[in-house]
Design a protein around this motif. Structure first.
Motif, PDB file in Angstrom:
ATOM      1  N   THR A 192       0.838  -1.198   0.000  1.00 49.65           N
ATOM      2  CA  THR A 192       0.000   0.000   0.000  1.00 49.65           C
ATOM      3  C   THR A 192       0.874   1.250   0.000  1.00 49.65           C
ATOM      4  O   THR A 192       2.061   1.196   0.305  1.00 49.65           O
ATOM      5  CB  THR A 192      -0.905   0.035   1.251  1.00 49.65           C
ATOM      6  N   GLU A 193       0.245   2.361  -0.345  1.00 54.74           N
ATOM      7  CA  GLU A 193       0.991   3.627  -0.359  1.00 54.74           C
ATOM      8  C   GLU A 193       1.530   3.945   1.026  1.00 54.74           C
ATOM      9  O   GLU A 193       2.630   4.468   1.172  1.00 54.74           O
ATOM     10  CB  GLU A 193       0.079   4.751  -0.843  1.00 54.74           C
ATOM     11  N   ILE A 194       0.726   3.638   2.042  1.00 49.92           N
ATOM     12  CA  ILE A 194       1.162   3.791   3.429  1.00 49.92           C
ATOM     13  C   ILE A 194       1.447   2.397   3.981  1.00 49.92           C
ATOM     14  O   ILE A 194       0.526   1.603   4.150  1.00 49.92           O
ATOM     15  CB  ILE A 194       0.078   4.471   4.289  1.00 49.92           C
ATOM     16  N   PRO A 195       2.715   2.064   4.255  1.00 47.07           N
ATOM     17  CA  PRO A 195       3.051   0.721   4.745  1.00 47.07           C
ATOM     18  C   PRO A 195       2.318   0.388   6.048  1.00 47.07           C
ATOM     19  O   PRO A 195       1.962   1.273   6.819  1.00 47.07           O
ATOM     20  CB  PRO A 195       4.563   0.794   4.969  1.00 47.07           C
ATOM     21  N   LEU A 196       2.108  -0.880   6.267  1.00 44.54           N
ATOM     22  CA  LEU A 196       1.412  -1.360   7.459  1.00 44.54           C
ATOM     23  C   LEU A 196       2.360  -2.196   8.297  1.00 44.54           C
ATOM     24  O   LEU A 196       3.105  -3.016   7.777  1.00 44.54           O
ATOM     25  CB  LEU A 196       0.197  -2.213   7.064  1.00 44.54           C
ATOM     26  N   LEU A 197       2.334  -1.977   9.602  1.00 46.76           N
ATOM     27  CA  LEU A 197       3.120  -2.789  10.532  1.00 46.76           C
ATOM     28  C   LEU A 197       2.175  -3.632  11.366  1.00 46.76           C
ATOM     29  O   LEU A 197       1.091  -3.194  11.736  1.00 46.76           O
ATOM     30  CB  LEU A 197       3.966  -1.895  11.442  1.00 46.76           C
ATOM     31  N   VAL A 198       2.600  -4.837  11.672  1.00 43.60           N
ATOM     32  CA  VAL A 198       1.773  -5.768  12.434  1.00 43.60           C
ATOM     33  C   VAL A 198       2.502  -6.135  13.727  1.00 43.60           C
ATOM     34  O   VAL A 198       3.615  -6.654  13.694  1.00 43.60           O
ATOM     35  CB  VAL A 198       1.474  -7.049  11.616  1.00 43.60           C
ATOM     36  N   TYR A 199       1.857  -5.847  14.854  1.00 43.45           N
ATOM     37  CA  TYR A 199       2.431  -6.124  16.172  1.00 43.45           C
ATOM     38  C   TYR A 199       1.568  -7.141  16.915  1.00 43.45           C
ATOM     39  O   TYR A 199       0.402  -7.349  16.584  1.00 43.45           O
ATOM     40  CB  TYR A 199       2.458  -4.851  17.028  1.00 43.45           C
ATOM     41  N   GLU A 200       2.155  -7.721  17.950  1.00 44.62           N
ATOM     42  CA  GLU A 200       1.346  -8.522  18.855  1.00 44.62           C
ATOM     43  C   GLU A 200       0.364  -7.594  19.560  1.00 44.62           C
ATOM     44  O   GLU A 200       0.638  -6.409  19.764  1.00 44.62           O
ATOM     45  CB  GLU A 200       2.233  -9.238  19.884  1.00 44.62           C
ATOM     46  N   PHE A 201      -0.792  -8.121  19.894  1.00 44.62           N
ATOM     47  CA  PHE A 201      -1.836  -7.323  20.537  1.00 44.62           C
ATOM     48  C   PHE A 201      -1.651  -7.361  22.052  1.00 44.62           C
ATOM     49  O   PHE A 201      -1.550  -8.432  22.648  1.00 44.62           O
ATOM     50  CB  PHE A 201      -3.209  -7.865  20.164  1.00 44.62           C
ATOM     51  N   ILE A 202      -1.555  -6.171  22.673  1.00 43.34           N
ATOM     52  CA  ILE A 202      -1.405  -6.056  24.129  1.00 43.34           C
ATOM     53  C   ILE A 202      -2.710  -5.501  24.691  1.00 43.34           C
ATOM     54  O   ILE A 202      -3.081  -4.352  24.403  1.00 43.34           O
ATOM     55  CB  ILE A 202      -0.223  -5.134  24.503  1.00 43.34           C
ATOM     56  N   PRO A 203      -3.439  -6.277  25.501  1.00 42.38           N
ATOM     57  CA  PRO A 203      -4.836  -5.943  25.814  1.00 42.38           C
ATOM     58  C   PRO A 203      -5.094  -4.930  26.920  1.00 42.38           C
ATOM     59  O   PRO A 203      -6.144  -4.307  26.933  1.00 42.38           O
ATOM     60  CB  PRO A 203      -5.420  -7.311  26.219  1.00 42.38           C
ATOM     61  N   ASN A 204      -4.163  -4.740  27.859  1.00 46.23           N
ATOM     62  CA  ASN A 204      -4.526  -4.006  29.073  1.00 46.23           C
ATOM     63  C   ASN A 204      -4.050  -2.566  29.151  1.00 46.23           C
ATOM     64  O   ASN A 204      -3.670  -2.083  30.219  1.00 46.23           O
ATOM     65  CB  ASN A 204      -4.056  -4.789  30.301  1.00 46.23           C
ATOM     66  N   GLY A 205      -4.065  -1.873  28.025  1.00 50.43           N
ATOM     67  CA  GLY A 205      -3.756  -0.454  28.070  1.00 50.43           C
ATOM     68  C   GLY A 205      -2.309  -0.164  28.427  1.00 50.43           C
ATOM     69  O   GLY A 205      -1.412  -0.970  28.214  1.00 50.43           O
ATOM     70  N   ASN A 206      -2.079   1.022  28.993  1.00 53.94           N
ATOM     71  CA  ASN A 206      -0.707   1.424  29.312  1.00 53.94           C
ATOM     72  C   ASN A 206      -0.555   1.832  30.768  1.00 53.94           C
ATOM     73  O   ASN A 206      -1.530   2.006  31.499  1.00 53.94           O
ATOM     74  CB  ASN A 206      -0.241   2.540  28.371  1.00 53.94           C
TER      75      ASN A 206
END
Length: 453
Positions: A192-206
């Motif tokens: 895509t014109e804007i590249p996509l990054l894929v991370y592990e999902f962290i569920p509990n906010g910061n």
């Protein structure tokens, strides 16, 4: 004319028989006189002409349908080729071929860095449905997605700036980082014109949410704070000293510390991070960072060192100890800087006047003072006087005690925390304003261009 027999009855007693005659269809005249029936003018011509036009209409309609179908098919084929060429263009533009070479050469483990197709990520995010948005930042939008193998991921759209070779090189190195307290990068999509990054999902906010937003369901105990501080320090020590090449994070703050399902710390957002050579002592770059966490020495010299990360970590330690925000508004025209306020309290021996009540109530005074002294050292204005992250990590582990890590009480606490079902999404808002000034004498490409999660 056409004639046929017909019975004609004059009365009940008088019956005679005769014939009834009619001119054929398309003829007119007296049917009882031979040769009187003549063809109606233009009748047959109009009939033939109407049949001809009907046939022309049918053929024209059929031809139009075939033409439209052909044009539709041609449009689909051309559009498919254009999309394919466009994807190939973006793929090459963003260094996809170079990245593929790195993957195939074995320089990067395929398990750690995957090139996702746009189709896969569209399916995972329901075509980037607005309902899947986890958060938005100045440099990108994060979507929650589920891959075909059942893994939940965070997909981020962002913009690449700088040289492709440098971006790919740093992406390759970051993809090899495998530390339990660093958010894992699973891969990217370059179609895509804007590249996509894929991370592990962290569920509990910061961490910021749990420190500064009241949460009665999960109070931040002293043991939790000390454990989280140790985990963050260990991750930074890994980045600075254990990774194949040193990595400076350059944006350590509580909003960039995510908490997983067991509320373990995960360092995130490598948007301004830098890869440095082992022999390098500093980087000269455009000053970037977040007010309240920014190393004053770096701000004045534009030279970022590993001790600049140490300073930012010191601010996070002060947050954990006091429960106060890095920048607090005293009035509409005045703001209080936590780092300066904390250092002043240490110098005036009034630390426990600003310590979080929950910390003072549950924590041992000796341990609190040990962490406070460590934070004070991290906040030294002279970077050379600050400890390294290795020294910080060892000191925090010493304060926690040799048996803390594996004792039954902590294991029980982590199991109980994992059972909590209610959680908050990623926080992607910029809690504090960012700044940028000056021009670098030598600019280095960021590892990943991204914002807060």
């Amino acid at each position: 004319s056409d004639c046929y027999d017909s019975n004609v009855t004059a009365s009940s007693q008088n019956k005679t028989s005769g014939q009834r005659c009619e001119c054929p269809f398309g003829y007119s005249g007296d049917p009882y006189i031979a040769g009187s029936c003549t063809a109606i003018p233009r009748f047959y011509g109009e009939t033939i002409r109407s049949k001809k036009w009907a046939l022309v209409g049918v053929l024209s309609s059929l031809g139009s349908i075939i033409l439209l179908f052909g044009l539709w098919w041609l449009y689909k084929v051309v559009r498919k080729r254009m999309i394919k060429k466009r994807k190939e263009k973006f793929f090459k533009q963003h260094g996809g071929l170079l990245l593929q070479q790195r993957l195939s050469s074995g320089e990067v483990s395929v398990d750690r860095a995957i090139l996702f197709s746009l189709k896969d990520l569209e399916r995972a995010t329901d075509n980037f449905n607005i309902n899947r948005v986890l958060g938005k930042g100045g440099q990108g939008t994060v979507y929650k997605g589920m891959l075909v193998d059942g893994r939940t991921v965070a997909v981020k759209k962002f913009k690449v700036q700088g040289k492709v070779e440098e971006f790919i090189n740093e992406f390759v190195i970051l993809s090899q980082i495998n530390h339990r307290n660093v958010v894992k990068l699973l891969g990217c999509c370059l179609e895509t014109e804007i590249p996509l990054l894929v991370y592990e999902f962290i569920p509990n906010g910061n961490l910021f949410q749990y420190l500064h937003d009241q949460n009665e369901d999960l109070p931040m105990t002293w043991d939790m704070r000390l454990r989280i501080a140790t985990e963050i320090a260990g991750a930074l020590f890994y980045l600075h000293s254990v990774a194949s090449q040193p990595i400076y994070h350059r944006d350590i703050k509580s909003t960039n510390i995510l908490l997983d399902e067991k509320y373990r710390a995960k360092v995130a957002d490598f948007g301004t991070s830098r890869i440095v050579s082992i022999e390098a002592t500093h980087l000269t770059t455009v000053v970037q960072g977040t007010f309240g966490y920014l190393d004053p020495e770096y701000f004045h010299t534009s030279q970022f060192t590993e001790k600049s990360d140490v300073y930012s970590f010191g601010v996070v330690l002060a947050e954990l100890l006091t429960g106060r925000k890095p920048i607090s508004l005293v009035s509409s025209e005045e703001a209080k800087n936590l780092a300066s306020y904390f250092a002043l309290s240490m110098e005036e021996d009034s630390l426990f006047e600003i310590i979080d009540k929950r910390v003072a109530k549950k924590g041992e005074k000796e341990h609190i003072m040990g962490v406070a002294n460590l934070a004070y050292r991290c906040l030294e204005l002279n970077g050379k006087k600050r400890p390294t992250m290795k020294e910080v990590t060892l000191e925090l582990e010493r304060i926690r005690g040799p048996d803390k890590k594996f004792n039954a009480q902590q294991n029980h606490e982590e199991i109980e925390l994992a059972r909590i079902e209610d959680y908050q999404p990623y926080s992607t808002s910029n809690t504090f304003p960012t700044l940028s000034r000056g021009s670098p004498s030598s600019e280095v490409m960021p590892v990943l261009t991204s914002d807060n999660w």
